[in-house]
Design an enzyme around this catalytic site. Sequence first.
Site, PDB file in Angstrom:
ATOM      1  NE  ARG A  60     -76.987 -28.245 -16.166  1.00  0.00           N
ATOM      2  CZ  ARG A  60     -75.723 -28.300 -16.549  1.00  0.00           C
ATOM      3  NH1 ARG A  60     -75.383 -27.842 -17.755  1.00  0.00           N
ATOM      4  NH2 ARG A  60     -74.796 -28.800 -15.760  1.00  0.00           N
TER       5      ARG A  60
ATOM      6  CE  LYS B  36     -77.064 -26.299 -12.845  1.00  0.00           C
ATOM      7  NZ  LYS B  36     -77.225 -27.193 -11.673  1.00  0.00           N
TER       8      LYS B  36
ATOM      9  CG  HIS C 128     -82.675 -32.514 -14.469  1.00  0.00           C
ATOM     10  ND1 HIS C 128     -82.209 -31.450 -15.225  1.00  0.00           N
ATOM     11  CD2 HIS C 128     -81.652 -32.849 -13.639  1.00  0.00           C
ATOM     12  CE1 HIS C 128     -80.981 -31.157 -14.848  1.00  0.00           C
ATOM     13  NE2 HIS C 128     -80.618 -31.990 -13.900  1.00  0.00           N
TER      14      HIS C 128
ATOM     15  NE  ARG D 206     -78.116 -32.469 -16.861  1.00  0.00           N
ATOM     16  CZ  ARG D 206     -76.985 -32.080 -17.453  1.00  0.00           C
ATOM     17  NH1 ARG D 206     -76.930 -32.049 -18.771  1.00  0.00           N
ATOM     18  NH2 ARG D 206     -75.935 -31.735 -16.742  1.00  0.00           N
TER      19      ARG D 206
ATOM     20  CG  HIS E 246     -71.847 -33.093 -14.235  1.00  0.00           C
ATOM     21  ND1 HIS E 246     -72.188 -34.411 -14.014  1.00  0.00           N
ATOM     22  CD2 HIS E 246     -73.024 -32.403 -14.243  1.00  0.00           C
ATOM     23  CE1 HIS E 246     -73.504 -34.511 -13.897  1.00  0.00           C
ATOM     24  NE2 HIS E 246     -74.027 -33.308 -14.025  1.00  0.00           N
TER      25      HIS E 246
ATOM     26  CE1 TYR F 129     -77.460 -39.525 -13.978  1.00  0.00           C
ATOM     27  CE2 TYR F 129     -75.474 -38.192 -13.848  1.00  0.00           C
ATOM     28  CZ  TYR F 129     -76.837 -38.294 -13.969  1.00  0.00           C
ATOM     29  OH  TYR F 129     -77.589 -37.159 -14.078  1.00  0.00           O
TER      30      TYR F 129
END
Length: 310
Positions: A151, A185, A253, A256, A279, A288
């Site tokens: 990120r 995150k 992004h 990414r 994630h 994806y």
Amino acid sequence: MDAAGTDWSQRYLAVLATQRQLSPHTLDAYRRDLAELAALCGQADWTRVRQADIRRASARLHSQGVSARTIARKLSSWRGFFGWLAHQTTLTANPVDSVRAPKRPKSLPKALSVDDAVHLVASTARPAAMPTPAELCDRAMFELLYSSGLRVSELAGLDLHYQAGPPPSLGWLELDGAEVSVTGKGNKRRTVPVGSHALAALRAWLAVRPAAADGSLALFLNQRARRMSARVIQLRLKQHALRVGTAVQVHPHVLRHSFASHLLQSSGDLRAVQDLLGHASITSTQVYTALDFQHLAAVYDQAHPRAKMK
């Protein structure tokens, strides 16, 4: 109007104009929404509109091809009106409560083709000239974004090496180990590998990197020798993409997404891609697989002799 002849919609619009001082454009939108609801419900008395009427109106709009976003906006407009009406009349419940708009189709993340991604991160602004320190910094940042799927906030937070603090490093480069450790995150730490091209670009940048003006260990520095912000990285990538002729608008992004899509195409290992992206849930990574199918469909269209029948 109700049975007594009161035009509640006009009174509500007057309240919006005088008390909330909404613009004429916004008032026109509310007026259209209420007129549309009256037509859809076939009901002149607002106090007699029920939840079933709202659901039918929403379903009818959906069948007419109105987008989920627009239906959600109309429901919000209607909900506000009936909430106000409940304070003016004997209406006991807001008929729009618990009525939800149709789910919006989840758009696929944008990803570059392999050739476009490589061309973007490997190109220099002046191929025939000696690159400037700023250009070497850009090259290292862009290669690392694509190489490791970071990120932009994770990239901006990288230090030259781990520092216990204060404050402790949120992320750092381990050049000898060909990896970076980042805090993503949910304050979750992960370590991801760095590819050979990104390592070469990082070494070239580190050879000319000046000392940080504030004495920090920030890996990437702006022209004032301070830590590069995520916003500046975004702008520099956008400008670079325009210079090298990338056909689509590029932001960090996109690299990414390209990293994840290309890795999945090559490995087929969804769990590994999940771990590398950081994630928390694999459902975030499963999008994806649709990108992967797009790649397979493109190969089929180009290669199968029966794919392009007239």
